[in-house]
Design a protein around this motif. Structure first.
Motif, PDB file in Angstrom:
ATOM      1  N   ASP A  23      -6.047  -2.475  -7.413  1.00 46.14           N
ATOM      2  CA  ASP A  23      -6.593  -1.411  -8.261  1.00 46.14           C
ATOM      3  C   ASP A  23      -5.433  -0.725  -8.982  1.00 46.14           C
ATOM      4  OD1 ASP A  23      -7.783   0.730  -9.464  1.00 46.14           O
ATOM      5  OD2 ASP A  23      -8.597   1.612  -7.626  1.00 46.14           O
ATOM      6  N   ALA A  41      -5.332   1.850 -10.679  1.00 43.91           N
ATOM      7  CA  ALA A  41      -5.406   3.316 -10.634  1.00 43.91           C
ATOM      8  C   ALA A  41      -5.023   3.869  -9.272  1.00 43.91           C
ATOM      9  CB  ALA A  41      -6.815   3.775 -11.001  1.00 43.91           C
ATOM     10  N   ALA A  42      -4.858   3.002  -8.301  1.00 48.00           N
ATOM     11  CA  ALA A  42      -4.526   3.463  -6.954  1.00 48.00           C
ATOM     12  C   ALA A  42      -3.104   4.016  -6.905  1.00 48.00           C
ATOM     13  CB  ALA A  42      -4.687   2.319  -5.965  1.00 48.00           C
ATOM     14  N   ARG A  43      -2.911   5.041  -6.099  1.00 47.73           N
ATOM     15  CA  ARG A  43      -1.578   5.640  -5.983  1.00 47.73           C
ATOM     16  C   ARG A  43      -0.613   4.661  -5.348  1.00 47.73           C
ATOM     17  NH1 ARG A  43       1.243   8.899  -2.303  1.00 47.73           N
ATOM     18  NH2 ARG A  43      -0.463   8.713  -0.783  1.00 47.73           N
ATOM     19  N   ARG A  44      -1.084   3.870  -4.389  1.00 50.92           N
ATOM     20  CA  ARG A  44      -0.269   2.838  -3.739  1.00 50.92           C
ATOM     21  C   ARG A  44      -1.070   1.539  -3.756  1.00 50.92           C
ATOM     22  NH1 ARG A  44       1.115   4.775   2.029  1.00 50.92           N
ATOM     23  NH2 ARG A  44       2.771   3.199   1.888  1.00 50.92           N
ATOM     24  N   PRO A  45      -1.032   0.801  -4.885  1.00 53.50           N
ATOM     25  CA  PRO A  45      -1.872  -0.394  -5.028  1.00 53.50           C
ATOM     26  C   PRO A  45      -1.606  -1.426  -3.935  1.00 53.50           C
ATOM     27  CG  PRO A  45      -0.878   0.226  -7.123  1.00 53.50           C
ATOM     28  CD  PRO A  45      -0.213   1.054  -6.069  1.00 53.50           C
ATOM     29  N   GLY A  48       0.254  -0.253   0.187  1.00 55.88           N
ATOM     30  CA  GLY A  48       1.228  -0.002  -0.864  1.00 55.88           C
ATOM     31  C   GLY A  48       1.984  -1.229  -1.329  1.00 55.88           C
ATOM     32  N   LYS A  55       7.130   1.419  -2.683  1.00 54.79           N
ATOM     33  CA  LYS A  55       8.010   2.583  -2.748  1.00 54.79           C
ATOM     34  C   LYS A  55       8.732   2.719  -1.411  1.00 54.79           C
ATOM     35  CE  LYS A  55       8.145   7.459  -3.998  1.00 54.79           C
ATOM     36  NZ  LYS A  55       7.360   8.653  -4.408  1.00 54.79           N
TER      37      LYS A  55
END
Length: 470
Positions: A349, A351-355, A378, A399
């Protein structure tokens, strides 16, 4: 031993279930030189870039922060070459013994897999424009190069090279006949001692060892436009039904020495052969506009199954997704297959913060899902190949999380790390967002598929290769 190299697109859902004869010049590298920092001899004037830097100190600093169980950064390399406007495609890498080879712009270069030291460099007479995804078993390859210079130069020359030594072999041009042939991209492949050079309307085949012509245009109006590299001669064939229509296509097994067609499978009208994910048994990617289907054939070319994707979106990253001159029909990341299953990556996704994503296994006989395995939070998993009965995958860096090579057994489950890249190098690894991934003998390499920058300095300093290992 040669590595299978894969490209590191966008997600898509399945469409239902139904003559220049000048010679290259070689330069052996026997001194330490500037270290693993660039492609010496590949600049516009064939000279080392004065901006090339020694990146060993950067690698050492990253390794100093390694955690338990993490691999080392073996070496880093910059592009280091002053390229034409808009940059240059990078072909390869090919790993032969203890040498990793890449080709870019006008130069083919071989580096030590352990420390990145340049072992040899071979200058081409003009720009590279196509290459097979694999070399022969004994490390020979034939590259496509342009037969002249400038925007109108045609990709119609071939150069054989021994990747072990960097020595140039035979060199020849071939004729591209007519408008369709002249405008089409070149798709090259190696099958045994045969190199095929496919275009929209025909394929020409040459013997790798000596350049002898093996076959050209075949009888009839159906002509192969590309093969998959490997031991089997699996080809995508286009049948001309009108002067400007080449959309009736077939999958064929063709003897790579004689050009004799051994069997034919007719693809549904309007669908086109996009990629070969496996040659034996044939697993074929078909496209029609924004629709996608994956077809599985039996060894004799009869229908076996079609994958049923359900509601998931899937993603592959293939040579065809790049805006390059030379195309390959067999070089994808995000998909693998064996004699039991096809393994695909779901699209994360955006739009996910941690795809994150999953790997899905499909049964070859039924086309239905066998199992799903989730990537770590993530991070994403992209299937590479099946080796020793286990699925090998590239795990992307997240990250503050290093990527690496992971594996799964045929039954699925939780991915296990084979080689864990250091978290300290996550930022470097994440910069390789459109790269090819090679893994062999406990070492992994990320190689950018294209080098470019907003100016000359950014172009030269863009990292082109990073290697990891223990």
């Amino acid at each position: 031993m040669l590595a299978v190299v894969l490209l590191a697109g966008g997600g898509i859902r399945f469409a239902g279930s139904g003559g220049d004869e000048s010679k290259p010049t070689a330069k052996a590298s026997t001194d330490p030189g500037p270290g693993p920092t660039g492609d010496r001899g590949g600049g516009k004037a064939g000279k080392p870039s004065p901006a090339a830097r020694d990146l060993r100190a950067e690698a050492d600093a990253l390794n100093a922060e390694r955690g338990p169980g993490e691999a080392k950064v073996l070496w880093l390399q910059e592009g280091g070459v002053d390229l034409p406007r808009n940059g240059s495609d990078v072909y390869g890498p090919w790993i032969v013994g203890d040498t990793i080879v890449k080709a870019m712009f006008q130069t083919l270069s071989g580096y030590s897999v352990t420390d990145g030291h340049q072992k040899w460099s071979l200058r081409m007479p003009s720009n590279l424009c196509a290459a097979p995804s694999r070399a022969t078993a004994d490390g020979k390859i034939v590259l496509g190069i342009k037969s002249g210079h400038g925007d109108r130069a045609s990709c119609d020359a071939l150069q054989m090279v021994d990747l072990t030594t960097g020595k140039a072999g035979w060199h020849k041009t071939y004729e591209r006949q007519g408008l369709w042939d002249g405008l089409s991209h070149v798709a090259m492949a190696i099958n045994g001692d045969t190199v095929t050079v496919g275009r929209t309307t025909r394929t020409d085949a040459f013997r790798v060892s000596d350049g002898k012509v093996l076959f050209g245009k075949l009888p009839g109006n159906c002509q192969p436009f590309g093969f998959a590299s490997g031991p089997e001669g699996i080809a995508a064939t286009s049948c001309q039904t009108a002067a400007d229509d080449h959309k009736e296509q077939q999958v064929q097994r063709i003897d790579p020495v004689t050009g004799k067609v051994q069997w034919t499978y007719k693809v549904k009208k309007g669908w086109q052969v996009a990629q070969f994910y496996l040659a034996s048994p044939p697993v074929v990617s078909l496209k029609q506009d924004d629709k996608w289907a994956i077809l599985v054939l039996n060894e004799n070319g009869t229908y076996r199954s079609q994958l049923i994707g359900g509601t998931e979106d899937y993603v592959t990253e293939c040579d065809e997704d790049l805006l390059t001159d030379g195309k390959s029909l067999d070089n994808c990341l995000g998909v693998a297959a064996d004699d039991r299953a096809v393994y695909l990556a779901t699209k994360p996704d955006p739009a996910a913060r941690r795809p994150t994503n999953k790997v899905v296994a499909f049964d070859l006989n039924t086309g239905r899902t066998k199992w799903k395995a989730a990537a770590p939070a993530g991070q994403t998993l992209m299937p590479m190949r099946v080796e020793g009965g286990r699925l090998l995958m590239y795990l992307s860096a997240g990250k503050n999380k290093g990527g690496g090579i992971a594996s799964l057994p045929p039954t699925g489950g939780t991915p296990q790390m084979v080689l864990r890249h250091p978290a300290a190098a996550a930022a470097v690894e994440r910069d390789f967002f459109a790269s090819r991934v090679a893994y062999l003998n406990g070492r992994s390499f990320l190689v950018h598929a294209r080098i470019s920058g907003i100016d000359d300095e950014a172009e030269k300093s863009m990292k082109s290769i990073v290697g990891f290992g223990n």
